[in-house]
Enzyme design. Structure first.
Site: not given
Length: 587
Positions: A295-297
């Site tokens: 995801g957004s990491t």
């Protein structure tokens, strides 16, 4: 006169019979003597071997397995002396009666013991690695010739579940089956030699030679793991997983300056002293072996690539389409509608649309090269078995939607160790280093055989770019950022939230199962620790900023206090943890 002659004749017949009988027995005696002389003269070695087999047995024995220590000398895995019980079935007359007694003494099933007593083999194992009370109970049965007590060794994990998936365990024969016990089996296991065990009149056993066992003992390992930091991290991860009803969780604490792993946690736990009582899935060190969509990491690595190549600056602005952006037949959404956002704000608010816009400028080839430089799609080389390289397909196969999805961490799979290693490269100024959990290997004499030091792999970005990315990551933990709940009083935190949909069985994405994560390092100016927290399928809330960020904060705060790292900014009014505004955050 006739009577006299008759008596004389009868006497001669009796004497003749006596003579014949005497001659027969004399010949028989001479035959026995001759046989005995023959056997003694020509087959004495055979008799000697038969006699020796009655009270001497030869076994392959192995030196004591080396100890595994944490970085401070705490024992994590030790070997103790024990005994195993074997049987010589031929010496047992009433096998049913003996089976009942032995089963009661050893806590075994009578049928199992009887089956071994009925074996045609001259020797069978009855029970390995028994307790001292079990040994005494069997000795009391008086089955001296039938039962043999063999000196052996047993592996014990004194801290039970602590770092169990990292350390692993050994089987009954002393071979490593999982974790470092498996990976370093040849180092840890002692030398194997043949030794003779002698039985005395009481049925006890002892070695016939005077070999020094220390000379064949295995090497020991000193880990980079800190038992206290491991305990802190395990406690926080367990409580967080239970609070949000997550199926499982992972957490890693790494020193970004050296690549040393200070804690590596997989939840649920298991006890390696009784590993067979647990599901095999729990044995695996999923931090190393399992890949997941982060995801957004991943947005921080996208930004690092764009800044390092020079296609963007921290102040570059992008129109984020008020929360919905179409790529052909696919619609990309943001959790909150945004108009114009700077590159800094795209990371701070975790805009998927902003990430896609950056990837369009960067280009799919440069994005792929950036992720490869950070180590994704490749093994890190950590000294743990079955490491995954994750999934990062070649850019030549990417469509426009693939490139967009990968820019915000979907359509790509990474391991937790890859993610925290890449994060550490940002923290240390741009150097990707090989992570390691073994600090040094020590011989039986206590001398260091080899040690592991900082091992740089490559520079992944300039120091200037690393500093810019760190400044952007500070914004994530400010009040308006998605990682506000990771902020700490007294320390400047750099971090990034992650929330990723999980794959469904039909190949699409689910709407009810997510991976919630947070990664960060602290203090921002001179990072001492990089921490990653990942929760799989939390049911009460699934946003990384809500579920994983507070866990990061607790771990980081306790570890920094334990390490004695001074604050890098003023404390809050309470002088302790700073609780951010309780508002709904995502990421």
């Amino acid at each position: 006169m006739n009577i006299t002659r008759k008596k004389k004749a009868d006497g001669r017949r009796v004497r003749l019979r006596i003579l014949l009988v005497g001659c027969f027995f004399s010949l028989l005696y001479l035959a026995v003597v001759a046989r005995a002389v023959y056997i003694q003269a020509f087959h004495d070695d055979v008799l000697a071997r038969r006699a020796l087999r009655e009270y001497r047995k030869t076994y392959v024995t192995t030196g004591k397995r080396g100890t595994i220590y944490d970085r401070n000398g705490m024992e994590m895995a030790v070997t103790i002396d024990t005994e195993s019980i074997g049987l010589h079935p031929a010496y047992v007359r009433d096998k049913h009666k003996a089976a009942v007694k032995l089963a009661a003494a050893l806590g075994m099933e009578t049928a199992l013991v009887k089956g071994r007593l009925l074996s045609n083999r001259p020797f069978v194992w009855l029970k390995r690695h028994v307790s001292s009370s079990e040994v005494e109970a069997v000795r009391a049965l008086g089955l001296k010739k039938a039962v043999e007590f063999v000196p052996e060794q047993d592996r014990v994990y004194p801290n039970r579940t602590l770092a169990a998936q990292v350390i692993g365990f050994v089987g009954v024969d002393g071979n490593g089956l999982e974790g470092l016990e498996y990976e370093y089996n040849r180092e840890l296991k002692g030398e194997s030699i043949r030794r003779t065990v002698v039985r005395d009149a009481t049925g006890g056993s002892f070695y016939a030679d005077s070999l020094s066992e220390a000379s064949i003992n295995g090497n020991s390992l000193v880990l980079t793991i800190d038992g206290t930091i491991q305990c802190i991290t395990e406690t926080v991860l367990k409580e967080t997983a239970e609070q949000y009803e997550a199926g499982s969780g992972m957490a890693v604490v790494m020193d970004p300056r050296s690549g040393e792993i200070l804690a590596m946690v997989n939840y649920p736990f298991f006890n390696p002293n009784n590993f067979s009582a647990y599901d095999r899935v729990l044995w695996r060190n999923r931090v190393v072996t399992d890949a997941f969509e982060p995801g957004s990491t991943m947005k921080v690595f996208l930004v690092a690539g764009a800044l390092d190549i020079g296609v963007c600056t921290p102040g570059s602005v992008f129109f984020c389409e008020e929360g919905a952006y179409r790529i052909f037949n696919n619609l990309i959404h943001d959790s909150s509608a945004h108009g114009w956002l700077s590159l800094r704000q795209i990371v701070q608010y975790s805009s998927n649309i902003g990430a896609v816009k950056i990837s369009e400028i960067l280009g799919k080839k440069s994005l792929w090269e950036t992720l490869r430089r950070f180590g994704f799609g490749q093994k890190t080389g950590i000294e743990c078995p079955a490491e995954t390289k994750g999934i990062l397909s070649d850019y030549s196969r990417w469509t426009a939607i693939d490139t967009g999805a990968i820019s915000f961490g979907q359509g790509v799979a990474v391991s937790a160790i890859q993610l925290v290693t890449a994060l550490s490269a940002i923290a240390n100024g741009g150097i990707l280093a090989r992570p390691h959990v073994v600090k040094k290997v020590v011989g039986p004499d206590g001398k260091t055989i080899r040690s592991c030091a900082f091992e740089p792999v490559r520079r992944v970005m300039s120091e200037e770019t690393a500093n810019n990315v760190r400044s952007i990551m500070e914004l994530v933990t400010e009040d308006d950022g998605t990682g506000a709940r990771a902020s700490m009083s007294g320390y400047t935190v750099c971090g990034k939230t992650g929330t990723a949909q999980k794959l469904a069985d039909n190949g699409g994405y689910t709407d009810d199962r997510f991976i919630a994560s947070f990664m960060g390092f602290v203090p921002a100016g001179d990072p001492r620790i990089a921490v990653l927290v990942v929760l799989d399928s939390p049911s009460k809330n699934y946003y990384g900023g809500v579920v994983a960020a507070p866990a990061f904060r607790r771990i980081a705060y306790e570890v920094l206090n334990y390490l004695g790292v001074p604050p890098d900014r003023g404390l809050g009014k309470d002088g302790g943890l700073m609780v951010s505004k309780e508002r709904e955050v995502t990421g």
